[in-house]
Design an enzyme around this catalytic site. Structure first.
Site, mmCIF file in Angstrom:
data_model
loop_
_atom_site.group_PDB
_atom_site.id
_atom_site.type_symbol
_atom_site.label_atom_id
_atom_site.label_comp_id
_atom_site.label_asym_id
_atom_site.label_seq_id
_atom_site.Cartn_x
_atom_site.Cartn_y
_atom_site.Cartn_z
ATOM 1 N N GLY A 3 -72.362 19.572 35.805
ATOM 2 C CA GLY A 3 -72.296 18.303 36.515
ATOM 3 C C GLY A 3 -73.609 17.606 37.013
ATOM 4 O O GLY A 3 -73.768 16.629 37.011
ATOM 5 N N ARG B 48 -84.665 26.133 36.348
ATOM 6 C CA ARG B 48 -84.013 27.560 36.336
ATOM 7 C C ARG B 48 -84.196 28.140 35.077
ATOM 8 O O ARG B 48 -83.993 27.473 33.902
ATOM 9 C CB ARG B 48 -82.515 27.300 36.805
ATOM 10 C CG ARG B 48 -81.933 28.533 37.104
ATOM 11 C CD ARG B 48 -80.657 28.505 37.778
ATOM 12 N NE ARG B 48 -79.707 27.759 37.166
ATOM 13 C CZ ARG B 48 -78.486 27.618 37.871
ATOM 14 N NH1 ARG B 48 -78.257 27.899 39.079
ATOM 15 N NH2 ARG B 48 -77.507 26.793 37.239
ATOM 16 N N ARG C 131 -71.059 32.317 31.736
ATOM 17 C CA ARG C 131 -70.388 32.509 33.009
ATOM 18 C C ARG C 131 -68.815 33.293 32.585
ATOM 19 O O ARG C 131 -68.547 32.766 31.387
ATOM 20 C CB ARG C 131 -70.272 31.367 33.889
ATOM 21 C CG ARG C 131 -71.221 30.646 34.180
ATOM 22 C CD ARG C 131 -71.147 29.150 34.034
ATOM 23 N NE ARG C 131 -72.218 28.467 34.046
ATOM 24 C CZ ARG C 131 -72.820 27.839 35.289
ATOM 25 N NH1 ARG C 131 -72.631 28.330 36.616
ATOM 26 N NH2 ARG C 131 -74.193 27.325 34.987
ATOM 27 N N ASP D 291 -66.913 30.626 38.027
ATOM 28 C CA ASP D 291 -68.131 30.010 37.444
ATOM 29 C C ASP D 291 -69.450 30.321 37.818
ATOM 30 O O ASP D 291 -70.624 30.048 37.192
ATOM 31 C CB ASP D 291 -67.901 28.602 37.429
ATOM 32 C CG ASP D 291 -67.752 28.188 38.841
ATOM 33 O OD1 ASP D 291 -67.014 28.532 39.533
ATOM 34 O OD2 ASP D 291 -68.634 27.174 39.351
ATOM 35 N N ASN D 292 -69.370 31.111 38.931
ATOM 36 C CA ASN D 292 -70.699 31.612 39.296
ATOM 37 C C ASN D 292 -70.968 32.785 39.209
ATOM 38 O O ASN D 292 -71.744 33.616 40.001
ATOM 39 C CB ASN D 292 -70.969 31.251 40.825
ATOM 40 C CG ASN D 292 -71.083 29.549 41.027
ATOM 41 O OD1 ASN D 292 -71.381 29.049 40.266
ATOM 42 N ND2 ASN D 292 -70.445 29.129 42.449
#
Ligand code: AMP
Ligand code: MG
Length: 487
Positions: free
Chosen positions: A92, A176, A183, A252-253
């Site tokens: 997002g 990053r 994930r 998701d992490n």
């Protein structure tokens, strides 16, 4: 003007997956990009030219204002369980600009975080504030130096734009670098909304990227599951051993690669306490320090469920295979943790009673509210000052037992202490020091505090004189420390 070539070498395979897995979207340009911090050693590792990255054209790329040749910007689609609740997510406020292949042949994702709105932004502005991006930079680079698998931070660029949070904050974009951004939630997304063929395409991509050779195994998708389980067991054991609290272990992490990702509300534990929580929104302590190994298992079960259609045509058989793989997780985790704890105590060989010796130390640390990192630092240095624990007679008894145990190993005492120095950091990114560095940078534009801190963090096992100040505990006014999500 000669435009310097930064050395970007893109070969984008994720972009070849079925369209369902992403949306092609470019970063939204920012008004006045300015380089705040650049990771020179990472740039060199990636085969990128530092001077070119620092140039106007180079910074324009890091800000999302210019798309380098060969890049194919896209936002990745994924879902995830957030605090136990399943939801559609996706990038997002980030854009994958491409997969860069380093001179040594390593493939890494280059992602811009804070790069503007995407189709997955929902109500968000797609932007990031400078403080949290610098925080991710500091903590991820500290984790890397500690030897823990993690995404890396190549650069932070300020945007010259303000973003609205509770107050107006300076905006920033973080570059990053990750082995990939796949994930658990990417597989959940595929299982929930994709066809079986799409799920298979994703799994094949993951295998090729992270577990080459898996194609030759009897059941490659079972192999994929087993490998992710093994990597996460190792990773989470390392978090526990170092006192790292991730803070937002939503599915998701959690990466497929086994790298730590998403440095939102994370922090290092000071006082040893299994209930340690820093995140302001984790009111139930779901992601407390002591819960992390269990949550790891819970998340892996979500991955296993997602892979079921690929494990076997017969659902019953698929479930049995998945369960068998998941059952390995606690054993694998515990083995890594126990081996790691032995190393922290300088033990080279395994003995039956080691678990008890370790548990007794941890119990005393909890009872006397000992600082986690500094307890092991003190054991390593043989200097026992500044903590109530060290004055307790029970600790002296424990110390005696430990010394006796050490003498039963066949290695010399020097070797034992060398082992301890390699496993017990002299310096970690302590919260009050992180805050101090961020305040100087964000409020005063002074990056020298952060640069000096990063230097100390770059070699956490050095035990140098210069680092000693960073081992000091925060004044009591700094506790309890609170962190904030999605900032
Ligand atoms: P995180 O807490 O960083 O794991 O983010 C959870 C989800 O919220 C992801 O889908 C993010 O892309 C999204 N998100 C977080 N912050 C923003 C923002 N400022 N604008 C749009 N989406 C966001
Ligand atoms: Mg996230």
């Amino acid at each position: 003007m000669i435009k310097l070539d930064a050395g970007w070498t893109f070969d984008n395979r994720y972009a070849r997956l079925p369209e369902r897995f992403f949306s092609r979207v470019s970063p939204t340009p920012v008004r006045a990009p300015k380089l705040a911090v650049l990771n020179r050693s990472l740039a060199a590792e990636l085969g990128l030219n530092e001077e070119a990255l620092r140039s106007e054209a180079g910074v324009a790329v890091l800000a999302g204002n210019r798309i380098p040749d060969g890049a194919e910007p896209l936002a990745q689609a994924y879902a995830g369980h957030q605090f136990g609740y399943f939801t559609m997510l996706g990038d997002g406020r980030a854009v994958l600009i491409g997969e860069h292949v380093t001179p040594s042949g390593k493939r890494v994702d280059i992602q811009l975080k804070g790069s503007g709105r995407t189709p997955y932004s929902r109500g968000g502005d797609g932007r990031a504030a400078l403080g949290p991006m610098l925080r991710e930079y500091i903590v991820s680079e500290a984790m890397h130096a500690l030897g823990i698998p993690t995404t890396r931070s190549l650069a932070v660029v300020t945007t010259g734009e303000a973003i609205r949070r509770e107050t107006e904050l300076p905006g920033a974009v973080l570059t990053r670098v990750a082995s990939s951004h796949l994930r658990v939630g990417t597989f959940q997304y595929a299982a929930q909304w994709g066809t079986k063929e799409e799920l298979r395409a994703l799994a094949d991509y993951a295998l090729e990227r992270h577990f080459p050779g898996g194609e030759e195994t009897e059941n490659r998708y079972l192999f994929l599951l087993e490998q992710v389980i093994a990597r996460q067991a190792a990773l989470i054991a390392q978090w526990q051993l170092i006192g790292f609290v991730h803070g937002v272990m939503n599915t998701d992490n959690m990466t497929i690669s086994g790298e730590t990702i998403d440095y939102g509300p994370c922090a290092f534990m000071d006082t040893y306490d299994l209930k340690t929580v820093f995140s302001s929104i984790d009111t139930e302590g779901r992601y407390a320090y002591g819960n992390q190994p269990y949550i790891g298992g819970w998340n892996l079960a979500r991955l296993a469920e997602s892979l079921l259609p690929l494990l076997n045509e017969d659902e019953k058989k698929a479930v049995a295979l998945a369960q068998e793989a998941l059952d390995q997780y606690p054993t694998l985790y515990h083995r890594h943790w126990l081996d790691g704890m032995r190393a922290k105590l300088g033990l080279a060989e395994a003995q039956e009673g080691d678990g008890g010796l370790i548990a007794d130390l941890l119990r005393l640390m909890e009872q006397y509210r000992a600082d986690y990192t500094n307890t092991f630092r003190a054991l390593t240095l043989g200097e026992y000052t500044g903590m109530a624990l060290f004055d307790a007679s029970e600790f002296r008894e424990w110390h005696e037992r430990w010394q006796t145990r050490l003498s039963q190993d066949s290695v010399s005492r020097e070797e034992a202490y060398e082992r301890m120095r390699l496993h017990n950091p002299a310096v970690i990114p302590r919260n009050h020091r992180v805050e101090e560095a961020l305040a100087a940078a964000v409020d005063d534009g002074d990056y020298s505090v952060m640069e000096r801190f990063l230097e100390a963090l770059a070699d956490p096992y050095a035990y140098s004189l210069k680092q000693a100040e960073y081992a000091e505990l925060p004044p009591p006014s700094h506790r309890p420390y609170r962190t904030f999500c999605g900032t």
